[in-house]
Design a protein around this motif. Structure first.
Motif, PDB file in Angstrom:
ATOM      1  N   ALA A   1      -8.185  -2.862  -3.124  1.00  0.00           N
ATOM      2  CA  ALA A   1      -7.967  -3.607  -2.703  1.00  0.00           C
ATOM      3  C   ALA A   1      -7.823  -5.246  -2.626  1.00  0.00           C
ATOM      4  O   ALA A   1      -7.043  -5.974  -1.716  1.00  0.00           O
ATOM      5  CB  ALA A   1      -7.577  -2.838  -1.555  1.00  0.00           C
ATOM      6  N   TYR A   2      -8.922  -5.653  -2.651  1.00  0.00           N
ATOM      7  CA  TYR A   2      -9.406  -6.587  -2.624  1.00  0.00           C
ATOM      8  C   TYR A   2      -9.473  -7.027  -0.747  1.00  0.00           C
ATOM      9  O   TYR A   2     -10.091  -6.445   0.232  1.00  0.00           O
ATOM     10  CB  TYR A   2      -8.794  -7.940  -3.181  1.00  0.00           C
ATOM     11  N   THR A   3      -8.759  -8.230  -0.349  1.00  0.00           N
ATOM     12  CA  THR A   3      -8.345  -8.264   1.520  1.00  0.00           C
ATOM     13  C   THR A   3      -7.797  -7.314   1.790  1.00  0.00           C
ATOM     14  O   THR A   3      -7.428  -7.411   3.089  1.00  0.00           O
ATOM     15  CB  THR A   3      -8.555  -9.380   0.985  1.00  0.00           C
ATOM     16  N   GLY A   4      -7.321  -6.675   0.916  1.00  0.00           N
ATOM     17  CA  GLY A   4      -5.766  -5.169   1.812  1.00  0.00           C
ATOM     18  C   GLY A   4      -4.528  -6.519   2.069  1.00  0.00           C
ATOM     19  O   GLY A   4      -3.982  -5.306   3.388  1.00  0.00           O
ATOM     20  N   ALA A   5      -4.551  -6.925   1.645  1.00  0.00           N
ATOM     21  CA  ALA A   5      -2.988  -7.137   1.833  1.00  0.00           C
ATOM     22  C   ALA A   5      -1.439  -6.685   1.460  1.00  0.00           C
ATOM     23  O   ALA A   5      -0.352  -6.342   1.966  1.00  0.00           O
ATOM     24  CB  ALA A   5      -2.809  -8.675   0.532  1.00  0.00           C
ATOM     25  N   PHE A   6      -1.806  -6.010   0.561  1.00  0.00           N
ATOM     26  CA  PHE A   6      -0.395  -4.452   0.061  1.00  0.00           C
ATOM     27  C   PHE A   6      -0.821  -4.216   1.646  1.00  0.00           C
ATOM     28  O   PHE A   6       0.671  -3.005   1.707  1.00  0.00           O
ATOM     29  CB  PHE A   6      -0.942  -4.174  -0.962  1.00  0.00           C
ATOM     30  N   THR A   7      -1.641  -3.309   1.762  1.00  0.00           N
ATOM     31  CA  THR A   7      -2.428  -2.714   3.068  1.00  0.00           C
ATOM     32  C   THR A   7      -1.358  -2.903   4.241  1.00  0.00           C
ATOM     33  O   THR A   7      -0.857  -2.735   4.510  1.00  0.00           O
ATOM     34  CB  THR A   7      -3.500  -2.052   3.347  1.00  0.00           C
ATOM     35  N   VAL A   8      -1.705  -4.380   4.584  1.00  0.00           N
ATOM     36  CA  VAL A   8      -0.872  -4.698   5.577  1.00  0.00           C
ATOM     37  C   VAL A   8       0.458  -4.223   5.206  1.00  0.00           C
ATOM     38  O   VAL A   8       1.014  -4.497   6.512  1.00  0.00           O
ATOM     39  CB  VAL A   8      -1.588  -6.417   5.582  1.00  0.00           C
ATOM     40  N   HIS A   9       1.510  -5.056   4.169  1.00  0.00           N
ATOM     41  CA  HIS A   9       2.314  -5.010   4.014  1.00  0.00           C
ATOM     42  C   HIS A   9       3.397  -3.611   4.524  1.00  0.00           C
ATOM     43  O   HIS A   9       3.723  -3.445   4.523  1.00  0.00           O
ATOM     44  CB  HIS A   9       3.129  -5.698   2.770  1.00  0.00           C
ATOM     45  N   ALA A  10       2.476  -2.747   3.493  1.00  0.00           N
ATOM     46  CA  ALA A  10       2.903  -0.835   3.995  1.00  0.00           C
ATOM     47  C   ALA A  10       3.009  -1.062   5.433  1.00  0.00           C
ATOM     48  O   ALA A  10       3.859  -0.459   5.235  1.00  0.00           O
ATOM     49  CB  ALA A  10       1.819  -0.171   2.933  1.00  0.00           C
ATOM     50  N   ARG A  11       1.350  -1.581   5.740  1.00  0.00           N
ATOM     51  CA  ARG A  11       1.929  -0.638   7.021  1.00  0.00           C
ATOM     52  C   ARG A  11       2.876  -1.344   7.665  1.00  0.00           C
ATOM     53  O   ARG A  11       4.008  -1.317   9.005  1.00  0.00           O
ATOM     54  CB  ARG A  11       0.490  -0.986   8.196  1.00  0.00           C
ATOM     55  N   ALA A  12       3.563  -2.702   8.021  1.00  0.00           N
ATOM     56  CA  ALA A  12       4.367  -3.502   8.677  1.00  0.00           C
ATOM     57  C   ALA A  12       5.470  -2.797   7.709  1.00  0.00           C
ATOM     58  O   ALA A  12       6.507  -3.142   8.933  1.00  0.00           O
ATOM     59  CB  ALA A  12       4.485  -4.631   8.191  1.00  0.00           C
ATOM     60  N   GLY A  13       5.940  -2.182   6.766  1.00  0.00           N
ATOM     61  CA  GLY A  13       7.005  -1.769   6.306  1.00  0.00           C
ATOM     62  C   GLY A  13       6.875  -0.406   6.654  1.00  0.00           C
ATOM     63  O   GLY A  13       8.077   0.481   6.610  1.00  0.00           O
ATOM     64  N   GLY A  14       6.040   0.071   7.693  1.00  0.00           N
ATOM     65  CA  GLY A  14       6.235   1.733   8.217  1.00  0.00           C
ATOM     66  C   GLY A  14       6.207   2.570   7.321  1.00  0.00           C
ATOM     67  O   GLY A  14       5.680   4.222   7.897  1.00  0.00           O
ATOM     68  N   ALA A  15       4.879   2.478   6.618  1.00  0.00           N
ATOM     69  CA  ALA A  15       4.134   3.967   6.145  1.00  0.00           C
ATOM     70  C   ALA A  15       3.788   4.619   6.695  1.00  0.00           C
ATOM     71  O   ALA A  15       2.421   4.147   7.898  1.00  0.00           O
ATOM     72  CB  ALA A  15       2.316   2.928   5.355  1.00  0.00           C
ATOM     73  N   ARG A  16       3.325   5.416   6.830  1.00  0.00           N
ATOM     74  CA  ARG A  16       2.888   6.885   7.189  1.00  0.00           C
ATOM     75  C   ARG A  16       1.616   6.803   7.592  1.00  0.00           C
ATOM     76  O   ARG A  16       0.516   6.875   8.861  1.00  0.00           O
ATOM     77  CB  ARG A  16       3.432   7.928   7.953  1.00  0.00           C
ATOM     78  N   ALA A  17       0.888   6.724   6.573  1.00  0.00           N
ATOM     79  CA  ALA A  17      -0.457   6.552   5.914  1.00  0.00           C
ATOM     80  C   ALA A  17      -0.852   5.947   5.460  1.00  0.00           C
ATOM     81  O   ALA A  17       0.512   4.962   4.052  1.00  0.00           O
ATOM     82  CB  ALA A  17      -1.084   7.826   5.482  1.00  0.00           C
TER      83      ALA A  17
END
Length: 307
Positions: free
Chosen positions: A158-174
């Motif tokens: 995940a490196y610095t988590g940029a994909f995770t930030v975008h996923a959560r901003a898009g409404g990921a439930r988990a």
């Protein structure tokens, strides 16, 4: 070609790119992408500072005038982009060494926050070859964000988590974010915090060897992002990693964790990479952003039937 030729090219591109970046709502973007062989540079704008990646050939490194040409290039960049020399951060990419892109180059810790489509990311301009945000993955991050609503998302290497930030901003439930490095896990947590995204039972950052973690993982996910390094050698892993050699096992493990109807995005920037013909069918995606002229990665999409 002279330094003034480089300055002229940069000035022309800079005028166009600034307007484009305002429309796109990004403050970190590429201005010059190895446009001319005489100047083998990637020049990136980071909200008022400039990060330069130098990719000289062996012949260019052996040229007696090489250092003088570098001085001319710094002057051209400062002139064209209107920055002081002290705000130009210069990195030279040598022939690939295992994990070399992750080794610390400096202790200066020059940090800057940049914006990408309404989100904020911390970048380190001084300490590593890479800044903490891979600009060429911007379209894929936006794509993941657009389809994350209500989904369970796994971000590997995940490196610095940029994909995770975008996923959560898009409404990921988990979301589950996995990386071996303590430094990058902490960085990912800071990026999440900068965007008001709190941790919790459904949103975890895990420090682990991805290959070991995959071997024992039991959860199921709707979206998986798999963006491994090309090569890596780690004392903690106790083995080497080669994406050309090892990607079939990685991809098969990820497909095992997908829910029916789920999607795996596999990306690599290994030059000359070829996908194993023994893998399930996939689509190659065009995820190159407008500010990059050369293909720096390949992205493949695997779908699991059902859903």
């Amino acid at each position: 070609m002279s330094g003034q030729d480089l300055a002229n090219r940069l000035s022309k591109t800079w005028k166009l790119r600034r307007r484009w970046a305002e429309r796109e709502d990004v403050t970190a973007f590429r201005v010059y992408d190895l446009d001319m062989p005489e100047w083998p540079l990637g020049v990136d704008w980071y909200d008022g500072s400039v990060h330069v990646s130098e990719y000289p050939s062996r012949r260019q490194r052996q040229d007696p005038g090489f250092e003088a040409k570098r001085v001319a290039a710094r002057g051209a960049i400062a002139q064209a982009l209107g920055v002081d020399d002290g705000r130009i951060y210069w990195k030279r990419h040598e022939p690939m060494k295992a994990q070399g892109q992750y080794e610390r180059q400096s202790q200066a810790s020059v940090l800057v926050d940049v914006r990408e489509h309404g989100l904020t990311f911390e970048c380190n301009l001084s300490d590593y070859l890479d800044t903490g945000l891979f600009l060429d993955h911007r379209p894929l991050r936006a794509h993941v964000r657009a389809q994350a609503a209500g989904k369970s998302v796994l971000n590997l290497f995940a490196y610095t988590g940029a994909f995770t930030v975008h996923a959560r901003a898009g409404g990921a439930r988990a979301t589950t974010t996995v990386d071996l490095s303590n430094t990058y896990c902490a960085w990912a947590e800071r990026n999440l915090a900068k965007n008001g995204l709190a941790p919790g039972p459904a949103h975890v950052v895990v420090r682990a060897d991805v290959l070991d973690w995959l071997g024992s993982a039991k959860g199921r996910f709707d979206v998986i992002v798999l963006d491994p390094p090309s090569f890596s050698v780690s004392k903690r892993m106790g083995r080497s990693f080669d994406v050309q050699r090892d990607h079939p096992e990685l991809i098969e493990q990820c497909l095992r964790l997908l829910n029916p109807g789920g999607v795996l995005y596999f990306s690599t920037n290994l030059l000359g990479f070829s996908l194993s013909p023994g893998l399930p069918p996939s689509d190659e995606m065009d995820t190159l952003p407008d500010d990059f002229r050369r293909a720096v990665h390949q992205t493949f999409r695997f779908l699991r039937a059902g859903g």
